[in-house]
Design a protein around this motif. Sequence first.
Motif, PDB file in Angstrom:
ATOM      1  N   ALA A  54       0.987  -1.299  -0.128  1.00  0.00           N
ATOM      2  CA  ALA A  54       0.122  -0.017   0.350  1.00  0.00           C
ATOM      3  C   ALA A  54       0.714   1.118  -0.176  1.00  0.00           C
ATOM      4  CB  ALA A  54      -0.721  -0.080   1.397  1.00  0.00           C
ATOM      5  N   ASN A  62     -13.737   6.188  -3.187  1.00  0.00           N
ATOM      6  CA  ASN A  62     -12.349   7.194  -3.776  1.00  0.00           C
ATOM      7  C   ASN A  62     -13.268   8.018  -4.431  1.00  0.00           C
ATOM      8  OD1 ASN A  62     -10.763   7.777  -5.603  1.00  0.00           O
ATOM      9  ND2 ASN A  62      -9.416   6.328  -4.593  1.00  0.00           N
ATOM     10  N   ALA A 115     -10.553   6.497   5.341  1.00  0.00           N
ATOM     11  CA  ALA A 115      -9.251   6.252   5.319  1.00  0.00           C
ATOM     12  C   ALA A 115      -9.385   6.111   7.022  1.00  0.00           C
ATOM     13  CB  ALA A 115      -8.642   7.523   4.699  1.00  0.00           C
ATOM     14  N   GLU A 133      -8.750   2.763   8.646  1.00  0.00           N
ATOM     15  CA  GLU A 133      -7.770   1.848   8.884  1.00  0.00           C
ATOM     16  C   GLU A 133      -6.909   1.972  10.710  1.00  0.00           C
ATOM     17  OE1 GLU A 133      -7.193   0.069   6.873  1.00  0.00           O
ATOM     18  OE2 GLU A 133      -6.525   0.847   4.511  1.00  0.00           O
ATOM     19  N   GLY A 173     -13.960  -0.234   1.857  1.00  0.00           N
ATOM     20  CA  GLY A 173     -12.256   0.694   1.639  1.00  0.00           C
ATOM     21  C   GLY A 173     -12.073  -0.988   1.030  1.00  0.00           C
ATOM     22  N   ALA A 174     -12.136  -2.076   1.200  1.00  0.00           N
ATOM     23  CA  ALA A 174     -11.220  -2.875   0.991  1.00  0.00           C
ATOM     24  C   ALA A 174     -10.059  -3.343  -0.744  1.00  0.00           C
ATOM     25  CB  ALA A 174     -11.719  -4.169   1.650  1.00  0.00           C
ATOM     26  N   ARG A 207      -8.515   0.405  -1.798  1.00  0.00           N
ATOM     27  CA  ARG A 207      -6.752   0.633  -0.827  1.00  0.00           C
ATOM     28  C   ARG A 207      -5.491   0.314  -1.663  1.00  0.00           C
ATOM     29  NH1 ARG A 207      -8.864  -3.452   3.407  1.00  0.00           N
ATOM     30  NH2 ARG A 207      -8.169  -2.849   5.379  1.00  0.00           N
ATOM     31  N   PRO A 208      -5.103   1.761  -1.495  1.00  0.00           N
ATOM     32  CA  PRO A 208      -4.425   2.212  -0.513  1.00  0.00           C
ATOM     33  C   PRO A 208      -5.718   3.562  -0.470  1.00  0.00           C
ATOM     34  CG  PRO A 208      -2.796   3.085  -1.825  1.00  0.00           C
ATOM     35  CD  PRO A 208      -4.061   2.175  -2.663  1.00  0.00           C
ATOM     36  N   LEU A 209      -6.451   3.341   1.282  1.00  0.00           N
ATOM     37  CA  LEU A 209      -7.338   4.716   1.407  1.00  0.00           C
ATOM     38  C   LEU A 209      -5.790   5.914   2.134  1.00  0.00           C
ATOM     39  CD1 LEU A 209      -9.614   2.552   2.958  1.00  0.00           C
ATOM     40  CD2 LEU A 209      -9.436   2.931   0.709  1.00  0.00           C
ATOM     41  N   ASN A 220      -1.321   8.301   3.817  1.00  0.00           N
ATOM     42  CA  ASN A 220      -1.998   6.963   3.090  1.00  0.00           C
ATOM     43  C   ASN A 220      -1.509   6.695   4.452  1.00  0.00           C
ATOM     44  OD1 ASN A 220      -1.507   4.465   2.227  1.00  0.00           O
ATOM     45  ND2 ASN A 220      -0.104   4.510   0.766  1.00  0.00           N
ATOM     46  N   THR A 273      -3.423   3.272   5.110  1.00  0.00           N
ATOM     47  CA  THR A 273      -3.463   2.518   4.125  1.00  0.00           C
ATOM     48  C   THR A 273      -1.936   1.460   5.223  1.00  0.00           C
ATOM     49  OG1 THR A 273      -5.102   2.197   3.034  1.00  0.00           O
ATOM     50  CG2 THR A 273      -3.715   0.096   3.187  1.00  0.00           C
ATOM     51  N   ARG A 313      -2.180  -0.181   8.326  1.00  0.00           N
ATOM     52  CA  ARG A 313      -2.532  -1.848   8.601  1.00  0.00           C
ATOM     53  C   ARG A 313      -1.110  -2.873   8.597  1.00  0.00           C
ATOM     54  NH1 ARG A 313      -6.065  -4.275   5.281  1.00  0.00           N
ATOM     55  NH2 ARG A 313      -5.218  -6.524   4.336  1.00  0.00           N
TER      56      ARG A 313
END
Length: 389
Positions: free
Chosen positions: A67, A332, A341, A344, A367-368, A371-373, A381, A383, A387
């Motif tokens: 990510a 997005n 975001a 996360e 959101g999965a 990603r990246p969020l 960033n 994620t 994460r």
Amino acid sequence: MKNAPHSFLAVNSGIVLVAAMLSAAALPSWTQASVTQVTDGGYQGLFDVKVRKAFLAQNPLSDARKACLAVDADAKWLNIEVIKGLTTTEGYGTDRSGNQYAWAVMVLSGRALAGDKRAEEMLKTFLLKWANSGAFNETEKVHDAYYALKRLMLPTVVAYSIIRDGLSDDEQQKLIAWIDPLVRRTDQIFEGSVDYNNHRYLADSVLMAWGSLTGDQKLYQKGLDRFRVILGDARADGSLPLETRRGARALWYMRQSLTSMTVMAEIAAGGQNDLFGATVTADGRSKSMWTVLSYWMNGMTNPILINAYSAENYIPGPEQDFMTPDFGFLENRGNGRHYLAFLEALAVHEPTNFVQRRASALLEREGANERPLIDEFAGGNATCFWRVG
């Protein structure tokens, strides 16, 4: 615009709408002792940069590191024209001239965190160029221009925290001399609702992040104090009066507030202050961040829960019908940013309640796959920052 997520986990049927705001005379009690300095032994900034860098280095094939590196760095960013100042805008919205700057900072800071030395060097060169040019110093002293400044300063502070150890003393001083006064300007009072709503929450998240990073205890304390005020202002059901009156964007601005609350709580955790577990009691009712988060998610499942408040239709945004809630934050935004975001950060904590589990489920469903969020309000960033998988 997405439809309401009706498939989401069932809403608590016991929720009761509270039409009136809590009385200003009802002074809430705060369960966590106020602090006047950053506790010794805690990390500084939004997250522990050294620990995070080590994790990403030790897990080179992890989704987290992927990510961080998901968005390519563009050498053309070094040629983006420096913005001397942000200005007021006509009608609804805010100055977006800094969007390219913010995107470059957020992408490069994530890549630098993951060990991309070229990106780290680019980020250093980029920030020093803007610092040496006095970027944003001529920002107009009006609330919407300052709002744009707040959005840009949070990822700037986070980026500085990531590359700080690799800077020379002279480079550090140049960046501090540029960032510090800009951050402090976000503390401006405008004698209006922006001094108390999500604009203020964002400002105090920026001030707190910089205070934690530089050891400025007064700035750090502003975040702790604001968190307490937010909980005190919340209605018994968790709704925030100044956000839920915003018509179709009532939940939009609730989410924005929750993002800043999450940032404050993450920074506080580094100073050994537990805002995630903090509560405020008023009129015999206890409220926490989870009360606010639960209301937001309940409102997405059953929008009727917010109609009594959103009917005020105060500066509602592009949609004038308060009965048509804007769920655009669930996807997005088309410019790389994603307003979920902040989830996360919540997802990496061991769930202590049902609300946290619901939040994790929302993140995975909405959101999965995106990603990246990445989001200014979350510092960049997210994620990459949080994460663990």
